[in-house]
Write an enzyme that holds these catalytic residues in place. Structure first.
Site, PDB file in Angstrom:
ATOM      1  N   LYS A 214       0.821  -1.218   0.000  1.00 35.62           N
ATOM      2  CA  LYS A 214       0.000   0.000   0.000  1.00 35.62           C
ATOM      3  C   LYS A 214       0.849   1.260   0.000  1.00 35.62           C
ATOM      4  CE  LYS A 214      -4.299  -2.013   1.451  1.00 35.62           C
ATOM      5  NZ  LYS A 214      -5.392  -2.090   2.441  1.00 35.62           N
ATOM      6  N   ARG A 250      -3.545 -10.347   4.396  1.00 36.76           N
ATOM      7  CA  ARG A 250      -3.952 -10.334   2.986  1.00 36.76           C
ATOM      8  C   ARG A 250      -2.788  -9.756   2.183  1.00 36.76           C
ATOM      9  NH1 ARG A 250      -6.497  -6.719  -0.578  1.00 36.76           N
ATOM     10  NH2 ARG A 250      -7.992  -7.694  -2.003  1.00 36.76           N
TER      11      ARG A 250
END
Length: 271
Positions: A214, A250
């Protein structure tokens, strides 16, 4: 890391043209199925299948198009593998089609708020449900998000959504929580949440952590302009989650994450 149940690894499989890290790579069904096989071979415990990008600024996808991207892929994976399958969608119609095709988890970035009937559908389907925190919606969520107490506010929202799900008939044992790293949060918000994951774990629900590749990692290391350059930070976040007691991480990089978690477990046992 103290000895706990091993953290499960959820591999990300985006059948989309525009996801932030791998958009377009697995839009072709054959390529997507090959990637699913690869991640299972690398040690993924769960595959999270998505047909609509939720990156900042992402445009919405029509229900029919999203179902066409994910349902045949889920059915194809299920036909050859017992791996746990998750559908990453905010739409009850897509979740229904995915569960019918063989998925067992509904991973919803809106925590069952996108449609009025979402919680009722989740209860009807009887699947596991991941309730994630997001401030705003994907197109606007990174427009100057503000919190007075990010951990407290995220915790309160997730508890309220879990209670709403249970009121609708979703069994408590089927509910997961996700703090929503990167979804309507600044770098400081993300770091504070990562540093206090134990507070969410203490609520008694399994916690899913999604920090892989991210953009907050780019803010820490400007050299990581490309999502593919954020492996080190992604692994560090996964290990922080494991230390805090999350149930699953994840990730895009399955084999590297499996190896990092295996070493952490071995070190804990050696102590």
């Amino acid at each position: 890391m103290t000895e706990r149940t091993p953290v499960r690894v959820m591999g990300i499989l985006n059948a989309t043209p525009d996801s932030f890290s791998d958009g377009g790579r697995f839009l072709d069904p054959a390529a997507a199925l090959a990637q699913a096989r690869r991640m299972v071979a690398e040690g993924a415990d769960i595959l999270d299948i998505g047909g609509e990008s939720t990156r900042p600024g992402a445009a919405p996808v029509e229900v029919e198009a999203e179902i066409a991207r994910v349902a045949p892929l889920i059915a194809a994976i299920r036909a050859e593998s017992p791996v746990t399958l998750s559908i990453d969608t905010m739409k009850p119609q897509v979740a229904r089609a995915a569960i019918a095709a063989g998925a067992e988890i509904w991973n919803d970035v809106t925590a069952l708020t996108w449609a009025p009937e979402a919680a009722d559908v989740a209860a009807e389907l009887g699947c596991q449900v991941v309730l994630m925190h997001m401030r705003g919606e994907p197109r606007t969520m990174q427009a100057a998000p503000v919190y007075q107490d990010v951990v407290g506010e995220v915790e309160a929202f997730l508890v309220a959504r879990a209670e709403a799900a249970m009121t609708a008939g979703v069994a408590r044992a089927r509910i997961w929580l996700d703090p929503g790293i990167g979804f309507g949060k600044t770098l400081a918000h993300n770091l504070t949440l990562l540093a206090h994951l134990d507070r969410l774990v203490a609520l008694g629900f399994p916690v899913l952590l999604g920090a892989s590749r991210k953009s907050f990692l780019k803010a820490l290391d400007p050299r990581a302009a490309s999502a593919a350059d954020r492996l080190g930070g992604s692994l560090a976040a996964a290990l922080a989650g494991a230390q805090a007691g999350v149930a699953a991480v994840r990730v895009h990089d399955v084999v590297e994450t499996v190896q990092a978690l295996a070493l952490a477990r071995a070190l804990a046992q050696a102590r």
